[in-house]
Design a protein around this motif. Structure first.
Motif, short mmCIF file in Angstrom:
data_model
loop_
_atom_site.label_atom_id
_atom_site.label_comp_id
_atom_site.label_asym_id
_atom_site.label_seq_id
_atom_site.Cartn_x
_atom_site.Cartn_y
_atom_site.Cartn_z
N ARG A 149 47.20 -45.41 113.37
CA ARG A 149 46.96 -44.96 112.01
C ARG A 149 47.02 -46.15 111.07
N GLY A 177 41.59 -42.22 108.70
CA GLY A 177 42.84 -42.96 108.81
C GLY A 177 43.21 -43.42 110.20
N THR A 178 42.41 -43.11 111.24
CA THR A 178 42.70 -43.53 112.61
C THR A 178 41.63 -44.49 113.09
#
Length: 680
Positions: A576, A628-629
Motif C-alpha cells: 500500500r 493505493g496498491t
C-alpha cells in the motif's frame, strides 16, 4: 412536297483527326504508365504477402467470391484516384496535364524506391524517405526526357494481370480460391475398440511457460494442466515440426514432414486425420486457420462469416506495413483474434458453474466462440466421434487476464526490445492462465458427460514462441538461439481408462501424433507416414527435425528444456502506498478508462501505457498503483514507434473496484523514495 417539308439532314460527323487520335493514344499511354507503377507499388507486394498466407483467408472464413472481389479491388481501385486526377488535369490544358503526370510518376517511383531500398539497403526512416525522394525526382526527370522510360512502363502495365494470375494459379492461396477435388483415403477399421477421441490443439504455447522451478507443471498457476498431467501420459520431450501453423498443423494431422509450401487445405492434404477416421467416426471439428477437414466429412463451423469487409480492412493494414519506410514484421496472423461467445451471438454451452476464483459466472461472455461450440458438442454418441478443436490460445493478440476478464491494448505495442519483451511474456502467461481455465472446463465437461474414462484425450500445441531478449518470435533467429522455447511444446495423451499419470521422455516429434491416434483407435491407413506411434519403440537418437520452410529441415538438439529463470517480483508490488510528495509528470493514454470500471461486465483497464518527459532517463523505475496498491513496477524505455516510454501490466483484477478507480504512478528514486507524478 414531302421532300420540301422534311427537316434538313445534319452533316455527318467528321472523322477523328490524326492529331486527336494521337492525343487519345497519348492519354491511354499515360494511364498505362500509372497502371504499371501502381501495380508495382501496391498490387504486387500486397498479393505477394496474401498469396503466401492462405491461412489469412481461412481464418476469416473467406469464400472464393470474397477472395476474388478482394483481388479485383487490389488490382483496380488503387489506380482510380490517379486516373481521376489525370482526367481532371486535362481541363487545365496540355502543359498542366503533362506536369501533373510527371509529378504522379515521380511520387510512384519514390514509393517504389522506398520498398526497394528497405529490402536492398540498410537505410530506414527519414534517410530512406530522402533517398527515395531523390530517386523519384531523378526518375521523373528521366521519364520526361527519354521516351524509352515511358515505353518500358507501358509494357509493364501488363504487370497487374500477371500478379493476379500468379495469385490465383501459382500461390499457396490459390487452393482457397480454386480448390481442387480431394480424394482422401479413408482408414480401415481393425480389430479392437474405437474409443471417442477428444483432441485440443492450442497455439503458440512453449512447454517452458507451464513449468515451475522444479521442472514439473506449475500446479499453483496452472492447476488444470497439472490435473491433466496427473491422469495422462506426458511426452515431455515433444517438439513441434514448424514454428508456423500452416506447416505445423498439417504435419501433425498427416504424419508427414512439410515438403512444400502448400495451403493448409484439404485439397492439398487429402490424406489426414479427418479422412482417415471419417469413414468410421463422426467428425466434430472446430478449425481456425486450416481447412483440413473436407466438406464431405465435416459440418460448417457455427461461427458467423466475417466477410469482405474484414478482408479489406486487414489488407489495408498489411499495405501500410509493406510500403512503410521502416522494418515491420508482416504477419497476417496479427489479425487473428478469436471471437468471443458474445460477439458471435452464441448461447451458453451449458449452465455455468459458480466459481468465484475465476468469476466464470459473470465473465462467460468472454469465452471464445469456437470453444463454446466445441464444449457443446462433448456429448456421448452411439457412433465413435472425433471431437477436434484448434484454438488460438494463448496465441497473441493477448487480451485476457487469468480470470477471463478482457483488457484493451494498442495493436502496435512492441513485443521485443528492452522492457517490451518482458511485458509480452507477462501478458502471454496471463492469457495462458485463462487457457488453463478452458482446459479445466473441458475436463469437467468430459467427466460430467461420462466421456472422460472412455475417451482418448489429447492436448498439445502446434508450436511455441521465444520470449528471449533479442531473439523473440518464431523465425530462424529464435530457432537458432531459443529452440527450447520455439520447438518444445506440451503433449498429453490420456488413453481410455487411464487413471494415473506418467512421464515418457522419448524423442517425440509431432509427426508421431497421427500414427499414435490410429493405433489407439485401431484404424489402418494406406499412406506412408514419417512419424512413429507411441506404441512402437522410441526412435534412436535425440536429434529433431524442424522446418522454418517446407522441404528445408533444420536439425535441433537438446532434451527436455529447463524452465527459464523467473525474475523475483519487485518488493513494492502488492504494498500500500500512502501520501507521497509530488514531482514530475506523465501522460497516460488510457487514463479515462479508470473513471468508470465495471468488473462484472468483463472489461478491466489492466494495461497502462504512456510516456514521460524526455528529461526522465531510460531505465528509471516507475511504480504503478491502483486504488493505493502497487500493481507493477516497470522501467522507462526509449520511445517506441508510437512514442510510448512505459507500459505496465496489472493482471490481478482484485486491484479494481466497480466505478471510479484511482490510478497513481510514482517515480522511484535512487534512494528508493517515491515521488508521485501528475497524470494527464
Amino acid at each position: 412536297m414531302a421532300d420540301t417539308l422534311a427537316p434538313p439532314r445534319s452533316a455527318p460527323e467528321a472523322p477523328a483527326t490524326p492529331r486527336r487520335r494521337r492525343g487519345w493514344r497519348h492519354e491511354a499511354g499515360r494511364l498505362l504508365e500509372v497502371v504499371a507503377l501502381v501495380g508495382l507499388v501496391v498490387t504486387q507486394p500486397l498479393l505477394d504477402v496474401l498469396g503466401r498466407s492462405p491461412d489469412f483467408f481461412l481464418f476469416h472464413r473467406a469464400s472464393p467470391a470474397d477472395v476474388l472481389l478482394l483481388v479485383a479491388l487490389v488490382a483496380i481501385v488503387p489506380t482510380v484516384p490517379f486516373a481521376l486526377l489525370g482526367a481532371v488535369s486535362l481541363v487545365a490544358g496540355r502543359v498542366v496535364r503533362a506536369g501533373v503526370h510527371t509529378v504522379l510518376v515521380g511520387l510512384l517511383l519514390a514509393a517504389l524506391a522506398v520498398q526497394v531500398g528497405r529490402h536492398g539497403t540498410p537505410l530506414r526512416g527519414v534517410p530512406l524517405l530522402l533517398a527515395a525522394g531523390v530517386a523519384g525526382v531523378a526518375g521523373a526527370a528521366a521519364h520526361r526526357r527519354w521516351r524509352v522510360v515511358g515505353r518500358v512502363l507501358r509494357v509493364a502495365a501488363v504487370g497487374p494481370l500477371v500478379f493476379v494470375g500468379l495469385f490465383l494459379f501459382a500461390s499457396p492461396a490459390s487452393a482457397v480460391v480454386l480448390p481442387r477435388a480431394h480424394a482422401g483415403a479413408a482408414g480401415v477399421a481393425g480389430a479392437g475398440a474405437h474409443p471417442p477421441v477428444v483432441m485440443i490443439v492450442l497455439d503458440e504455447l512453449p512447454l517452458v511457460s507451464l513449468l515451475g522451478p522444479d521442472g514439473k507443471i506449475d500446479a499453483t498457476r496452472y492447476p488444470h494442466f497439472a490435473e491433466l498431467a496427473a491422469g495422462s501420459t506426458w511426452y515431455r520431450d515433444a517438439t513441434g515440426v514448424s514454428g508456423w501453423t500452416p506447416y505445423a498443423l498439417p504435419a501433425m494431422l498427416t504424419g508427414r514432414y512439410p515438403a512444400e509450401p502448400f495451403a493448409p487445405h484439404y485439397s492439398q492434404y487429402p490424406d489426414n486425420l479427418f479422412t482417415a477416421l471419417g469413414g468410421l467416426y463422426e467428425i466434430k471439428a472446430e478449425e481456425s486457420i486450416t481447412r483440413l477437414c473436407p466438406p464431405s466429412r465435416c459440418d460448417q463451423p457455427v461461427s458467423p462469416e466475417q466477410g469482405l469487409g474484414v478482408l479489406v480492412r486487414e489488407s489495408g493494414t498489411l499495405l501500410r506495413q509493406v510500403t512503410a519506410p521502416v522494418d515491420s514484421r508482416v504477419d497476417p496472423e496479427d489479425s487473428y483474434r478469436e471471437l468471443t461467445r458474445a460477439e458471435a451471438g452464441l448461447d451458453a454451452a451449458e449452465p455455468v458453474p459458480d466459481d468465484p476464483k475465476f468469476r466464470w459466472d459473470t465473465l462467460d461472455d468472454n469465452q471464445p466462440a469456437r470453444f463454446t461450440a466445441f464444449l457443446a458438442g462433448l456429448r456421448p454418441s452411439s457412433r465413435p466421434t472425433l471431437h477436434f478443436l484448434h484454438l488460438l490460445m494463448p496465441h497473441s493478440p493477448w487480451a485476457y487476464l487469468p480470470s477471463g476478464a478482457h483488457y484493451a491494448a494498442p495493436e502496435d505495442l512492441p513485443n521485443d526490445g528492452a522492457g517490451w519483451v518482458d511485458l509480452a511474456r507477462q501478458r502471454h502467461l496471463a492469457q495462458l492462465g485463462y487457457t488453463d481455465r478452458l482446459i479445466g472446463e473441458t475436463l469437467r465437461t468430459l467427466r460430467a458427460t461420462g466421456l472422460y474414462d472412455k475417451a482418448l484425450v489429447l492436448v498439445t500445441a502446434d508450436h511455441g514462441v521465444s520470449f528471449r531478449k533479442d531473439w523473440q518470435g518464431r523465425g530462424m533467429d529464435a530457432i537458432n538461439h531459443a529452440a527450447d522455447q520455439v520447438a518444445w511444446v506440451p503433449m498429453f495423451v490420456k488413453e481410455p481408462g487411464q487413471r494415473t499419470g506418467r512421464v515418457d521422455d522419448r524423442n517425440w516429434q509431432h509427426v508421431d501424433l497421427l500414427p499414435t491416434i490410429l493405433d489407439e483407435t485401431h484404424v489402418r491407413v494406406p499412406w506412408r507416414m514419417d512419424g512413429r506411434s507411441a506404441e512402437q519403440s522410441p526412435r534412436a537418437g535425440a536429434d529433431k527435425r524442424f522446418y522454418d520452410r517446407p522441404g528445408q529441415p533444420v536439425t535441433i538438439t537438446g532434451g527436455v528444456p529447463s524452465p527459464p529463470a523467473t525474475p523475483a517480483p519487485d518488493p513494492l508490488v502488492g504494498t500500500r502506498v500512502g501520501d507521497r510528495p509530488a514531482g514530475g509528470t506523465a501522460t497516460v493514454a488510457n487514463l479515462d478508462a479508470f473513471r468508470a470500471v465495471d468488473p462484472a461486465h468483463g472489461e478491466l483497464p489492466a494495461l497502462v501505457w504512456g510516456t514521460v518527459p524526455a528529461s526522465v532517463p531510460d531505465g528509471t523505475q516507475l511504480a504503478v498503483a491502483v486504488n493505493g496498491t502497487v500493481g507493477a513496477v516497470v522501467p522507462v524505455v526509449p520511445p517506441d514507434k508510437g512514442g510510448r516510454r512505459f507500459a505496465a501490466f496489472l493482471p490481478d483484477d482484485r486491484l479494481f473496484v466497480s466505478g471510479a478507480n484511482r490510478l497513481d504512478i510514482y517515480r522511484i528514486g535512487a534512494d528508493s523514495g517515491l515521488r508521485r507524478l501528475a497524470l494527464s
